[in-house]
Structures are given as structure tokens and as C-alpha cells.
Write an enzyme that holds these catalytic residues in place. Structure first.
Site, short mmCIF file in Angstrom:
data_model
loop_
_atom_site.label_atom_id
_atom_site.label_comp_id
_atom_site.label_asym_id
_atom_site.label_seq_id
_atom_site.Cartn_x
_atom_site.Cartn_y
_atom_site.Cartn_z
N ASP A 206 -45.13 -22.33 -72.22
CA ASP A 206 -44.64 -20.96 -72.27
C ASP A 206 -43.44 -20.89 -73.22
O ASP A 206 -42.76 -21.88 -73.46
CB ASP A 206 -44.20 -20.48 -70.88
N TYR B 126 -44.76 -31.32 -65.20
CA TYR B 126 -43.71 -30.31 -65.36
C TYR B 126 -42.53 -30.63 -64.46
O TYR B 126 -42.69 -31.20 -63.38
CB TYR B 126 -44.23 -28.92 -64.95
N TYR C 52 -51.74 -22.87 -63.71
CA TYR C 52 -50.59 -21.98 -63.94
C TYR C 52 -49.49 -22.33 -62.94
O TYR C 52 -49.65 -22.09 -61.74
CB TYR C 52 -50.98 -20.52 -63.79
#
Ligand SMILES: [Zn+2]
Ligand SMILES: [Zn+2]
Length: 409
Positions: free
Chosen positions: A232, A298, A370
Site C-alpha cells: 500500500d 508484515y 488483505y
């Protein structure tokens, strides 16, 4: 009809140069040029019919107008046209005026010839040989560096320089930079007051920060970044970076030192973006990069609305560990992605500490998971979610990608 009768019939159409005469039988016998073939057939025909030898002037040829006797001049035009462009391999293409092609095709069909070669093929080959002789470069039919297109109708040469590719991994240390350039939403790239007449929604992108020194070093028209997925805009890309292939369009220079280029990119991108270049690549690598289903790791900061103990938090995370998540296309991307439900697995999820009242969490997810919605639930569009399990509003405050695929490549 035997061959001599066929030659007799062909010569009846009008003056035919040796190249064009020989080309009607171009796929017969080996080790001869069409010029040699045509001359031998002409002489054989004259001996059989006991007529004096006669060579027509090439420019009176009713098919090519003498074009096939001018291949050396075409080769010189090609060498002029590629002047200043660095290349090792080339390919010649020819645009044949329809009338010229139709003339020889008419004879093929009238006489039911079985072994002719098209004019285009002889031009490409003979000019190619002459270009090799003049330049010392080699013809390559599969992956030439440059393609020279001869236009017989106006004696021009059009040069197409094929792209060159290199691979690497990039790190993004600053939030707010998109991977590739976005057109301004107001003017759609035309330039307006909103975007300061740049046509861009964001001043810089990873693609441009890497691309500017690349375009300079290769003397290129453009540089296109193909990434193995994308983070992102507000996420950093840390760790060993994200694999990418750079496609350098229309380079005038090809022998670029990648080590020096890497240093120049890292200097000019000023710690906002950095690269580690791994070597030369090709278009196939772009495709395998795009189809890469590597897991991503992440590091996120999670904010919970209301009090939650560390134990409650960890227990909630455990309920997501190894679980397959159903995700309807998130609202934040629904304007540009099809609305559908997909399933992705949370491979690992762990709490690694607390920072400023937020929980720090590391998540390893299947490609395409996501992460923000895994935490927030996206109003029930993602299930299960951390928010649903805790029964509280939860959100991601910051997100970094710390690993894409394996690090030891
Ligand atoms: Zn001819
Ligand atoms: Zn604009």
C-alpha cells in the site's frame, strides 16, 4: 510444364531481373543466391531455345524495379539509421508495397509454382548479410536488440530498439510513495492546478525514483517497474525488499554497469527508496514475477478501541493463526477491483510487543491477504477478523512489509 517452360512463361510477363527470376525457384537446390539461380536459369533457357544471351537492366524488372540490386544501398541506410545506438544483434524487416507482392503472387498462381520465395524474405536476408558485413553485428531472428524496417515505398528505414531488462529488490523507507506513478484524479494526467500541472497524484513513485537514473544511464525512452506484488502507498517495504524487474524502453546504451547504476539510484533516491540489483533479466522473468505466489510477512501496529488485556489480545490472535479468511473485495479498493469473495490463509500471526498503547503484530500471509481488513473486519466483509473476535473496533495504525518470498536468493 518443365522448368525451362516455366522460365519461358515467366519471361513472357516482362523484363525480370535475375534475383526475381531465381526467386520463383528459390526453394530448389541449396548454396545458391537467387541472383545465381536466376542467371543459371536464364542461360539454360537461352541454350535450350538457342537464343542470344541477354541481361535486362535490373531497374527494368517488372516485379522489383531493381530493388533487389540495391541491397548494399539499403544496408548503408540501415547503418545510418542505427547510428548512435548500441546493439549486438539485429533483425531486418521489409514493408513490401502491395503491388510488388501481388505481381509475383500472380505468377505463382498462374503457373502453379511450388517452390517460390517471397520478395520480402530475400530482401530481409540479403540486406541482413550486407549489414553484418558493414557493421560486424549479427542477425538474430528470436531476440534482436534492434529491428530495422525497410519501407520500399519511400526508401525509409524505421528503427525499433527492443527493451532491456534487469532484476533486483527494492526497499521503501518512506510512507506515502506509490509503487508506480498514478495519474492525477482530477485531470487524469492532463495537468491541472490540483496537481501543480504535473498530471500526477503523487509527486514521486518507487518506479520514478528508481527509473530516473536508469533512463539517464541507458539513454532510454522510459523505465517501467514490474513488481512481485505491491505494498500500500502508506506501507513501508523493509527487510530484504521486494523483487522487481525493470523494463528499460528504447535504450540507446546497453552495456551499463549495474553496480554503478545501483550506487547512483541509492544516492539519488536519498534513503527514501533503495535497491539491490541482482542482474540482467528478460520478459519471461516479468511473467514469472507476476505469477509469483510468495508469502508476505508484515509488521503492523494495531489500535484497539477500549481496554483489552495482553492475554485477551494474544488469545484472539491465536484464533486467527493458520485460519483461512474469507475476504470480500475491501471498500477501499472496490472502485478499481471487481467485487468478489476470496479465501486466503493467515500462515502465522504473533504479538511481538506494545508500542505507544498499540500492539505490534507480525503476520505471515498467503499472497493477496488483505491485512488491514483482517484486523478491522471491514464492516463484516472480512471474516473472521480480529475486531469480530475481540468484539471491539480495531484498526491498523501503520504497516510495513518486512519480507516478500525467500530472503536467501
Ligand atoms: Zn527484380
Ligand atoms: Zn491534475
Amino acid at each position: 510444364m518443365d522448368i525451362i517452360e516455366e522460365v519461358e512463361a515467366i519471361l513472357g510477363y516482362g523484363d525480370t531481373c535475375n534475383h526475381c527470376l531465381g526467386r520463383f525457384f528459390g526453394k530448389r537446390s541449396f548454396g545458391l543466391t537467387n541472383d545465381e539461380r536466376g542467371r543459371a536459369l536464364r542461360i539454360a533457357h537461352e541454350i535450350v531455345t538457342n537464343r542470344p544471351h541477354e541481361e535486362p537492366a535490373p531497374e527494368s524488372c517488372w516485379i522489383c524495379g531493381g530493388e533487389l540490386s540495391r541491397t548494399d544501398a539499403w544496408a548503408e541506410r540501415v547503418v545510418d539509421a542505427v547510428g548512435g545506438i548500441e546493439f549486438e544483434t539485429f533483425l531486418i524487416g521489409t514493408r513490401v508495397p502491395p503491388l510488388m507482392a501481388e505481381s509475383e503472387e500472380m505468377v505463382w498462381s498462374d503457373l502453379s509454382l511450388r517452390d517460390p520465395e517471397p520478395l520480402k524474405a530475400e530482401m530481409n536476408r540479403e540486406v541482413g548479410k550486407a549489414v553484418s558485413g558493414l557493421s560486424g553485428k549479427v542477425a538474430d531472428l528470436q531476440r534482436p536488440d534492434v529491428v530495422a524496417i525497410l519501407d520500399l515505398s519511400d526508401e525509409s528505414v524505421e528503427v525499433q530498439v527492443n527493451p532491456i531488462f534487469f532484476a533486483g529488490r527494492y526497499m521503501k523507507y518512506e510512507r506515502g510513495i506509490p509503487q508506480t506513478h498514478w495519474d492525477c484524479r482530477t485531470c487524469r494526467g492532463a495537468g491541472c492546478e490540483h496537481c501543480g500541472f504535473t498530471g500526477k497524484q503523487y509527486a514521486d513513485s518507487v518506479e520514478e525514483l528508481i527509473g530516473r537514473p536508469v533512463i539517464e544511464a541507458f539513454g532510454a525512452g522510459n523505465a517501467i517497474l514490474h513488481g512481485a506484488g505491491r505494498e500500500d502507498i502508506d506501507a513501508r517495504m523493509l527487510g530484504s525488499g521486494r523483487p522487481f524487474v525493470m523494463e528499460v524502453e528504447a535504450p540507446r546504451k546497453r552495456s551499463v554497469d549495474l553496480e554503478a547504476l545501483e550506487a547512483e539510484i541509492n544516492r539519488s533516491a536519498e534513503g527514501r527508496v533503495a535497491v539491490n540489483l541482482t542482474g540482467w533479466a528478460d520478459r519471461k522473468m516479468v511473467q514469472s514475477l507476476k505469477s509469483d505466489k510468495a508469502h508476505k510477512k508484515y509488521r503492523i501496529l494495531v489500535e484497539i478501541d477500549g481496554p483489552v488485556t495482553s492475554d485477551e489480545f494474544r488469545t484472539a490472535l491465536d484464533q486467527l493463526n493458520g485460519v483461512t479468511i474469507r475476504q470480500r473485495t475491501p471498500r477501499r479498493v472496490s472502485h478499481r477491483r471487481a467485487d468478489r469473495v476470496r479465501e486466503r490463509q493467515v500462515i502465522d500471526i504473533q504479538c511481538t510487543g506494545r508500542i505507544d498503547g498499540c500492539y505490534q503484530v507480525e503476520v505471515v500471509g498467503e499472497a493477496g491477504l488483505y491485512i488491514k481488513e483482517l484486523v478491522s473486519g471491514d464492516d463484516g466483509r472480512t471474516t473472521p477478523s480480529l475486531a469480530r473476535i475481540l468484539g471491539r473496533t480495531a484498526g491498523v495504525v501503520s504497516l510495513d512489509v518486512v519480507q516478500v518470498g525467500t530472503t536467501n536468493e
